[in-house]
Design a protein around this motif. Structure first.
Motif, short mmCIF file in Angstrom:
data_model
loop_
_atom_site.label_atom_id
_atom_site.label_comp_id
_atom_site.label_asym_id
_atom_site.label_seq_id
_atom_site.Cartn_x
_atom_site.Cartn_y
_atom_site.Cartn_z
N ASP A 232 0.57 -7.36 -6.10
CA ASP A 232 0.39 -6.04 -5.57
C ASP A 232 -1.15 -6.10 -4.86
OD1 ASP A 232 -0.94 -3.23 -5.45
OD2 ASP A 232 1.26 -2.76 -6.01
N LEU A 235 -4.01 -0.42 -2.15
CA LEU A 235 -3.86 0.35 -0.83
C LEU A 235 -4.48 -0.46 0.35
CD1 LEU A 235 -2.86 2.99 0.35
CD2 LEU A 235 -5.14 4.01 -0.17
N VAL A 236 -4.04 -0.68 1.43
CA VAL A 236 -4.16 -1.41 2.60
C VAL A 236 -4.15 -0.43 3.85
CG1 VAL A 236 -3.75 -3.40 4.24
CG2 VAL A 236 -3.38 -3.51 1.80
N LEU A 242 -4.06 -5.95 6.25
CA LEU A 242 -2.72 -6.42 5.85
C LEU A 242 -2.38 -7.98 6.07
CD1 LEU A 242 -0.02 -6.15 4.20
CD2 LEU A 242 1.01 -4.93 6.34
N ARG A 264 2.81 -2.47 0.01
CA ARG A 264 1.40 -3.06 -0.80
C ARG A 264 2.11 -4.13 -1.49
NH1 ARG A 264 -1.28 1.46 -4.53
NH2 ARG A 264 -1.83 -0.39 -5.81
N GLN A 265 3.17 -4.68 -1.69
CA GLN A 265 3.85 -5.40 -2.61
C GLN A 265 4.33 -6.72 -1.91
OE1 GLN A 265 5.63 -4.03 -6.13
NE2 GLN A 265 7.19 -5.68 -6.10
#
Length: 330
Positions: A232, A235-236, A242, A264-265
């Protein structure tokens, strides 16, 4: 020439080994299908069961804390192909650790073997086994047999024949591992083409599912250990960030198949690794991401912890959510 004949030729001629050559049993017709390793292993365990004085033999692959039988001699009821056994419970674990001899005609004379929970549960009276190591010396599995009959007579000269069989099975296992590596490379490229995430160019969640199905098949057929790592990145807020996270993960996992599972994973398949190696790898990934300014959390699970890789993935995700909730870093 089959594996049984090759092993017989590789041992010095003697009356004791001649007995094992002439009494080898043919494998049952229904077991011809399967990988070359399984076919070879089935020839070996059936030959030994019919020749050694020990009625039950198996080839097992060590997978973390469990032992996965890949081939079991005909008629065995105490161990079943594909049904995992706790590694620490077996006399094989003690044998592989050097705590007992290769051949123990009377198990009661070897306390380390006699006190193993597996031996106690089955009433093992005689035992023989050898470990299988890869070229780097890592333990792959064991070839072992035992008897539960009162006062069994173990065939003299068993140890050199057992060593020859173990060497040949190790060669077969190494060959399959190399073949698996080539297949994985082809599959990675196919998955990326069919189900690529547009932002990261990684396999998508759909592609991840396809990869797990293939790895599950290998796990079941060959006993190769697999770990699933989930990451994880927090938050991007931009595609550029990313992509930066993606690059950090891929650099830290050059030999893994990495997929983007959600916003996010990420998930990674780590084939043929031991649990302590996975822990170190997870720490490397987390460190790489944090150096880039991401709030990274990781978790993992191995094939030996659940019945299939779908359940392994679920276990890894549960651990990840617990780590995020509790603020635990690997």
């Amino acid at each position: 020439m089959n594996l049984v004949e090759l092993a017989a030729r590789s041992t010095p001629p003697s009356p004791s080994t001649a007995v094992l050559r002439t009494r080898a049993r043919r494998p049952a017709a229904q077991d011809v299908a399967g990988t070359s390793l399984r076919r070879s292993a089935r020839q070996v365990v059936d030959a030994l069961a019919g020749s050694s004085g020990l009625e039950t033999w198996y080839l097992g692959r060590v997978d973390g804390e469990t032992l996965l039988p890949l081939a079991v001699s005909t008629g065995s009821r105490s161990v079943t192909t594909g049904r995992r056994v706790r590694w620490s419970d077996t006399p094989c674990r003690r044998m592989a650790s050097g705590l007992g001899p290769t051949v123990a005609p009377v198990v009661a004379d070897v306390p380390n073997y006699a006190r193993a929970p597996f031996s106690l549960a089955l009433g093992v009276t005689a035992y023989a086994g050898l470990p299988l190591h890869d070229r780097d010396g890592r333990l792959l599995g064991v070839l072992a047999g035992w008897s539960t009959r009162p006062a069994p007579v173990v065939t003299p000269g068993l140890e050199p024949v057992l060593r020859a069989f173990s060497e040949l099975l190790t060669q077969a296992l190494d060959a399959e591992v190399r073949d698996d590596e080539a297949q994985r490379a082809t599959e990675r490229e196919a998955v990326r083409r069919r189900a690529a995430d547009k932002v990261t160019s990684l396999s998508s969640r759909t592609g991840w599912g396809a990869v797990l199905r293939e790895e599950d098949r290998r796990c079941a057929e060959r006993g190769l250990p697999v770990a699933l790592l989930v990451v994880d990145v927090g938050l991007v807020r931009s595609s550029a960030r990313l992509q930066r996270a993606t690059q950090a993960i891929v650099r830290a996992l050059p030999d893994a198949l990495v997929s983007r599972l959600n916003a996010r994973q990420f998930g990674a398949v780590l084939p043929d690794v031991e649990p302590d190696e996975v822990a170190a790898t997870a720490e490397e990934v987390a460190t790489a991401l944090r150096s880039e300014g991401f709030t990274a959390s990781t978790a993992w699970a191995t094939s030996g912890e659940a019945g299939d890789l779908g359940a392994v993935w679920l276990l890894a995700e549960q651990r990840l959510y617990s780590a995020r909730r509790d603020g635990v870093r690997p």
